[in-house]
Design an enzyme around this catalytic site. Sequence first.
Site, PDB file in Angstrom:
ATOM      1  N   ASP A 104       0.865  -1.181   0.000  1.00  0.00           N
ATOM      2  CA  ASP A 104       0.000   0.000   0.000  1.00  0.00           C
ATOM      3  C   ASP A 104       0.908   1.241   0.000  1.00  0.00           C
ATOM      4  O   ASP A 104       1.352   1.680  -1.055  1.00  0.00           O
ATOM      5  CB  ASP A 104      -0.899  -0.101   1.232  1.00  0.00           C
ATOM      6  N   LYS A 132      -1.317  -1.393  -4.459  1.00  0.00           N
ATOM      7  CA  LYS A 132      -2.045  -0.112  -4.542  1.00  0.00           C
ATOM      8  C   LYS A 132      -1.014   0.946  -4.896  1.00  0.00           C
ATOM      9  O   LYS A 132      -0.548   1.684  -4.022  1.00  0.00           O
ATOM     10  CB  LYS A 132      -2.649   0.234  -3.178  1.00  0.00           C
ATOM     11  N   VAL A 154      -9.532  -3.239   0.962  1.00  0.00           N
ATOM     12  CA  VAL A 154     -10.036  -4.551   0.533  1.00  0.00           C
ATOM     13  C   VAL A 154      -9.800  -5.607   1.606  1.00  0.00           C
ATOM     14  O   VAL A 154      -8.877  -5.488   2.420  1.00  0.00           O
ATOM     15  CB  VAL A 154      -9.378  -4.997  -0.793  1.00  0.00           C
ATOM     16  N   ARG A 166     -10.779 -12.672   6.674  1.00  0.00           N
ATOM     17  CA  ARG A 166      -9.644 -13.308   6.003  1.00  0.00           C
ATOM     18  C   ARG A 166     -10.078 -14.555   5.237  1.00  0.00           C
ATOM     19  O   ARG A 166      -9.426 -14.974   4.291  1.00  0.00           O
ATOM     20  CB  ARG A 166      -8.578 -13.733   7.035  1.00  0.00           C
TER      21      ARG A 166
HETATM   22  P1  IMP Z   1       1.819  -0.478   3.808  1.00  0.00           P
HETATM   23  O1  IMP Z   1       2.900  -0.359   4.854  1.00  0.00           O
HETATM   24  O2  IMP Z   1       0.949   0.752   3.781  1.00  0.00           O
HETATM   25  O3  IMP Z   1       2.342  -0.826   2.440  1.00  0.00           O
HETATM   26  O4  IMP Z   1       0.832  -1.603   4.274  1.00  0.00           O
HETATM   27  C1  IMP Z   1       1.125  -2.941   4.190  1.00  0.00           C
HETATM   28  C2  IMP Z   1       0.215  -3.764   5.053  1.00  0.00           C
HETATM   29  O5  IMP Z   1      -0.983  -3.067   5.385  1.00  0.00           O
HETATM   30  C3  IMP Z   1      -0.236  -5.009   4.327  1.00  0.00           C
HETATM   31  O6  IMP Z   1       0.635  -6.068   4.552  1.00  0.00           O
HETATM   32  C4  IMP Z   1      -1.600  -5.261   4.914  1.00  0.00           C
HETATM   33  O7  IMP Z   1      -1.475  -6.044   6.066  1.00  0.00           O
HETATM   34  C5  IMP Z   1      -2.105  -3.896   5.296  1.00  0.00           C
HETATM   35  N1  IMP Z   1      -3.026  -3.346   4.279  1.00  0.00           N
HETATM   36  C6  IMP Z   1      -2.786  -2.349   3.393  1.00  0.00           C
HETATM   37  N2  IMP Z   1      -3.853  -2.098   2.627  1.00  0.00           N
HETATM   38  C7  IMP Z   1      -4.792  -2.966   3.036  1.00  0.00           C
HETATM   39  C8  IMP Z   1      -6.144  -3.232   2.591  1.00  0.00           C
HETATM   40  O8  IMP Z   1      -6.706  -2.615   1.657  1.00  0.00           O
HETATM   41  N3  IMP Z   1      -6.789  -4.220   3.258  1.00  0.00           N
HETATM   42  C9  IMP Z   1      -6.227  -4.943   4.275  1.00  0.00           C
HETATM   43  N4  IMP Z   1      -4.989  -4.732   4.698  1.00  0.00           N
HETATM   44  C10 IMP Z   1      -4.275  -3.762   4.085  1.00  0.00           C
END
Ligand code: IMP
Length: 184
Positions: A104, A132, A154, A166
């Site tokens: 993300d 994303k 999501v 999940r």
């Molecule tokens: P980041 O550090 O923002 O890239 O987030 C990574 C982690 O956030 C992922 O491994 C997921 O566990 C969680 N995450 C990010 N977006 C989503 C989503 O849309 N749904 C559920 N979990 C998410």
Amino acid sequence: MTMHPAIEKILIPQDALQKRVHEMGKEISQDYKNSCPVFIGVLKGSVMFLADLMKQTTVDHSVDFLCPSSYAGGTKSTGIVRLLLDLRESIEGKDVLLVEDIVDTGLTMSYLLDNLRTRRPRSLEICTLLDKTSCRKSHVPIRYRGFEIPDEFVVGYGLDYKELYRNLPYIGVMKPLKAEKSKK
Ligand code: IMP
């Protein structure tokens, strides 16, 4: 397929997930045909993807797990990552494939990459089911990507909201949270 009441729409149905994971397994098997990589599953969201990917991968490989925490039950990354569970085995000199459910902001993955690089693997690549791209705050070099998705929260196929959903066999977009609360 019947939809869970918390889900607004199905973004990626079960058969599309299976088809894409099959393709990814084939590509990974080809790329690592002269190696015996370690798949590192990022808990907990990657479990379903990892299990299916392992079944679609024909090269010998081992599996280990990491569990970072950053969301604290919400839907936005804080950027503060703690490692709740570390690897059991050394990855020094090994070909490592980090298997993630979703990238993300990229903050979690950047932290994990920095951390794992200090352990001197022979190679270190990222395999994520979902990406994303529009939410990126930290550049992450993704080698294998299942699907690029829009900026929506999501759940399903391993991904959760507050530890729920999940088990859904598809990737779905959640209904707005206010609407969910007012139904209770
Ligand atoms: P980041 O550090 O923002 O890239 O987030 C990574 C982690 O956030 C992922 O491994 C997921 O566990 C969680 N995450 C990010 N977006 C989503 C989503 O849309 N749904 C559920 N979990 C998410």
